[in-house]
Design a protein around this motif. Structure first.
Motif, PDB file in Angstrom:
ATOM      1  N   PHE A  40      39.569  30.065  46.318  1.00 20.63           N
ATOM      2  CA  PHE A  40      38.370  30.513  46.889  1.00 20.63           C
ATOM      3  C   PHE A  40      38.167  31.747  47.369  1.00 20.63           C
ATOM      4  O   PHE A  40      37.397  32.770  48.003  1.00 20.63           O
ATOM      5  CB  PHE A  40      37.940  29.756  48.125  1.00 20.63           C
ATOM      6  N   GLY A  41      39.400  32.591  47.005  1.00 24.09           N
ATOM      7  CA  GLY A  41      39.465  34.111  47.176  1.00 24.09           C
ATOM      8  C   GLY A  41      40.607  34.675  46.373  1.00 24.09           C
ATOM      9  O   GLY A  41      41.488  34.116  46.154  1.00 24.09           O
ATOM     10  N   ASP A  42      40.124  35.647  45.450  1.00 25.80           N
ATOM     11  CA  ASP A  42      40.929  36.174  44.264  1.00 25.80           C
ATOM     12  C   ASP A  42      41.997  37.409  45.062  1.00 25.80           C
ATOM     13  O   ASP A  42      41.788  38.431  44.674  1.00 25.80           O
ATOM     14  CB  ASP A  42      40.293  36.829  43.493  1.00 25.80           C
ATOM     15  N   GLU A  43      43.045  36.908  45.553  1.00 27.94           N
ATOM     16  CA  GLU A  43      43.944  37.768  46.056  1.00 27.94           C
ATOM     17  C   GLU A  43      44.886  38.542  45.036  1.00 27.94           C
ATOM     18  O   GLU A  43      45.000  39.629  45.123  1.00 27.94           O
ATOM     19  CB  GLU A  43      45.007  37.184  46.950  1.00 27.94           C
ATOM     20  N   LEU A  44      44.720  38.023  43.853  1.00 29.20           N
ATOM     21  CA  LEU A  44      45.576  38.530  42.637  1.00 29.20           C
ATOM     22  C   LEU A  44      44.760  39.534  42.240  1.00 29.20           C
ATOM     23  O   LEU A  44      45.393  40.798  41.680  1.00 29.20           O
ATOM     24  CB  LEU A  44      45.396  37.447  41.546  1.00 29.20           C
ATOM     25  N   ARG A  45      43.190  39.816  42.411  1.00 27.59           N
ATOM     26  CA  ARG A  45      42.723  41.029  41.760  1.00 27.59           C
ATOM     27  C   ARG A  45      42.124  41.712  43.100  1.00 27.59           C
ATOM     28  O   ARG A  45      41.291  42.642  43.165  1.00 27.59           O
ATOM     29  CB  ARG A  45      41.807  40.354  41.117  1.00 27.59           C
ATOM     30  N   ASN A  46      42.448  41.205  44.127  1.00 27.18           N
ATOM     31  CA  ASN A  46      42.063  41.969  45.613  1.00 27.18           C
ATOM     32  C   ASN A  46      40.666  42.018  45.652  1.00 27.18           C
ATOM     33  O   ASN A  46      39.741  42.901  45.873  1.00 27.18           O
ATOM     34  CB  ASN A  46      42.407  43.375  45.741  1.00 27.18           C
TER      35      ASN A  46
END
Length: 617
Positions: free
Chosen positions: A395-401
């Motif tokens: 639910f949050g794309d930390e990989l692509r910030n």
């Protein structure tokens, strides 16, 4: 005597209500105040950061008070003075009667400049509405005059509080004074006031901390000096004073209590990551494991476990999402371990049938919905390189910030809901995000989107209330949580028990795979006397709608309404509520009923009527 009318189909329910009204509670001379609605109004000024008045987040006393009212089950609205007026338009109904029985005054003084509060005294003195004032909000002259106080300043002292007078509000709290100082430093903030007409019930050093003021035959006013900036209302002893203040002001309350209660959650059944991800590698539990490691110990301890499932399996070979419950997969890491999801499904079905599992939603796949963009594609990413960088967060794309767009989150949640209905025949009411990230800006706010999808309870980093009326995320510090693992000890002594809410404990199927005795050890170490709630049960209490059964006559008849979605648990289970009466209300009943009693409502949705009758002559 308490008479409980059970729910029935609509025509019969109306008849049951009519019978209640033939046996009214006539309030005697001890309490001559007019009948008021059983509804509270929480008045704030500039504390609500959401201009759309839907999401409550960010901490502070406003969030804590809203959480308390929800977890207690007290019906309330919010009036925000930065957008609304405190006037007859908002406070009086078409028949000229007040819309609320008790106002909780939490209006930050910094947001009151230019606000017209002139109708507040009339509400208390002329309409009989009660008022509970918190902390420095008493600095508003209209509030201070009604409280019978002069506001002087703020202060910082090292003193705790002492009970200065015997009163309904302070009853039963003697001996708990030291709780106020627990976890604090050498000084504690407060509001300095001087009593005029007010009676002081609790002091800090020589200064008032809790006062009452009554207008004969009309409203009652309480001032509770809980410092708002340090959120003193989160302290249990202050919460208890606040609750008893509301009961005394209103004259009665019907609320939920959750003594020594826990909700257990297990994440991750249905995920594929354990078959290829080196740092999250373990064998999928089969039916035998589930029966031995979960169902049997849960039955022995009379416990229930919420299974937070994923219904979309990321198949790296097929490069698409497949049904997990049809997979029998050889491990990608060791090349020999069998992951038998077909057998796991039989175990989950067995636990559901035995009544020890409840099926909830963990999202759709536990993986990013974008598996193609760099550093992908994920399908062929090496598991000693880019494949381990964080694709397993939904639910949050930390990989692509960046955040996951709202429309994508709606798709993920709709897949989870629809597949659980199809696979297990139930509708999940609880959702927990897969991985540690979720989206937080308002357009993509994950708890808000989950609420719009029909979930009633969540854990996006911490427990949250989801409804069509409000989203409160987080509900901490009132509703607290912890995570647990098979190699950690957790006992009942480690849990901050509270009557106000159950405690959330979250772990994974991995813990049972690595130690088949882990669940038994956990349940044993938590000790005896624990009440295990399911998420659906707690959701039902949070979403119950309580009102007076008839506001045009004098009887104390309360209606508890359960809808068929959020309150679905009570279709087949009893529910318990605490009926709490003030001394004045009991005198009107000739003391025929105790101050507090537990009301057991029979299973069934719809309308339940609770009638408190006078004793027969």
């Amino acid at each position: 005597m308490t008479d409980i009318s059970a729910p029935a189909p609509r025509p019969r329910a109306i008849a049951a209500l009519a019978l209640v009204l033939f046996a009214p509670l006539a309030v005697g001379a001890a309490d001559e105040r007019q009948t008021l609605p059983y509804r509270f109004l929480l008045v704030i000024s500039n504390q609500w950061k959401d201009p759309a008045s839907y999401v409550i987040e960010g901490g502070g006393e406003f969030q804590v008070i809203a959480t308390l009212l929800k977890t207690w089950g007290l019906p309330f609205d919010v009036l925000r003075l930065d957008q609304q007026r405190l006037d007859r338009y908002h406070m009086i109904d078409r028949e000229g009667r007040p819309l609320y029985g008790t106002i909780i005054w939490d209006a930050d003084p910094s947001g009151l400049e230019g606000k017209d509060l002139s109708f507040l005294p009339s509400l208390v003195k002329d309409f009989g509405v009660n008022l509970v004032i918190l902390g420095d909000t008493v600095s508003a002259p209209e509030a201070a005059n009604l409280a019978g106080l002069d506001y002087i300043s703020e202060y910082r002292l090292g003193d705790g509080f002492t009970i200065a007078g015997e009163h309904f509000i302070t009853r039963g709290l003697a001996g708990r004074e030291k709780e106020f100082l627990a976890g604090t430093g050498w000084e504690i903030s407060g509001s300095k006031v001087a009593p005029k007409e007010a009676t002081v019930l609790v002091k800090r050093a020589h200064l008032p901390f809790l006062t009452v003021h009554e207008f004969p035959g009309t409203g009652r006013v309480v001032w509770l000096g809980a410092h708002r900036g340090s959120t003193q209302i989160s302290k249990q002893v202050v919460r208890d004073l606040f609750k008893r203040s509301l009961v005394w002001a209103q004259g009665y309350a019907l609320y939920a209590e959750h003594p020594k209660s826990i909700i257990l959650f297990m994440d991750d059944f249905g995920t594929s990551d354990r078959t290829y991800l080196p740092y999250w590698h373990y064998r999928t539990l089969n039916e035998e494991d589930i029966r031995k490691g979960l169902i049997e110990p849960l039955k022995r301890h009379h416990a229930v476990l919420n299974q937070d499932l994923l219904t979309g399996y990321v198949d790296r070979k097929a490069r698409r999402i497949v049904n997990p419950w049809k997979q029998q997969v050889i491990d990608e890491i060791d090349g020999k371990t069998l992951h038998d999801y077909v057998s796991a499904k039989r175990g989950l079905d067995a636990g559901l049938h035995e009544g020890v599992f409840e099926i909830q939603c963990h999202g759709y796949t536990h993986m990013l919905p974008d598996l193609e963009s760099p550093p992908g594609p994920f399908w062929t990413a090496p598991m000693d390189g880019t494949g381990t960088l964080g694709f397993d967060v939904e639910f949050g794309d930390e990989l692509r910030n960046k955040e996951v767009p709202a429309i994508t989150q709606k798709f993920l949640l709709s897949r989870g809901i629809e597949n659980i209905r199809k696979d297990f025949g139930v509708t999940p009411l609880f959702v927990i995000n897969g991985g540690g990230a979720w989206s937080k800006t308002y357009p993509n706010n994950s708890p808000r989107i989950a609420a719009e999808m029909g979930f009633g309870l969540s854990n996006f980093g911490s427990p949250g209330y989801l409804g069509i009326d409000l989203v409160i995320s987080p509900m901490e510090p009132v509703v607290q949580r912890t995570t647990w693992a098979y190699d950690r000890k957790l006992s009942g002594a480690d849990i901050p028990w509270t009557m106000d809410a159950p405690y959330f404990i979250i772990f994974h199927d991995r813990d049972i795979s690595l130690d088949i005795t882990a669940a038994e050890r956990l349940l044993t170490s938590l000790g005896n006397g624990v009440r295990y709630l399911s998420a659906n049960e707690y959701c039902g209490y949070l979403h119950a709608w309580i009102e007076r059964a008839d506001e045009t006559v004098q009887p104390l008849s309360l209606a508890v309404n359960y809808d068929d979605h959020y309150c679905q648990y009570f279709a087949s289970h009893e529910s318990a509520w605490i009926l709490h009466l003030s001394d004045e209300t009991r005198r009107g009943l000739k003391n025929a009923v105790p101050e507090k009693q537990t009301i057991i409502l029979p299973k069934g949705l719809g309308r339940h009527v609770i009638n408190v009758e006078r004793p027969a002559k």
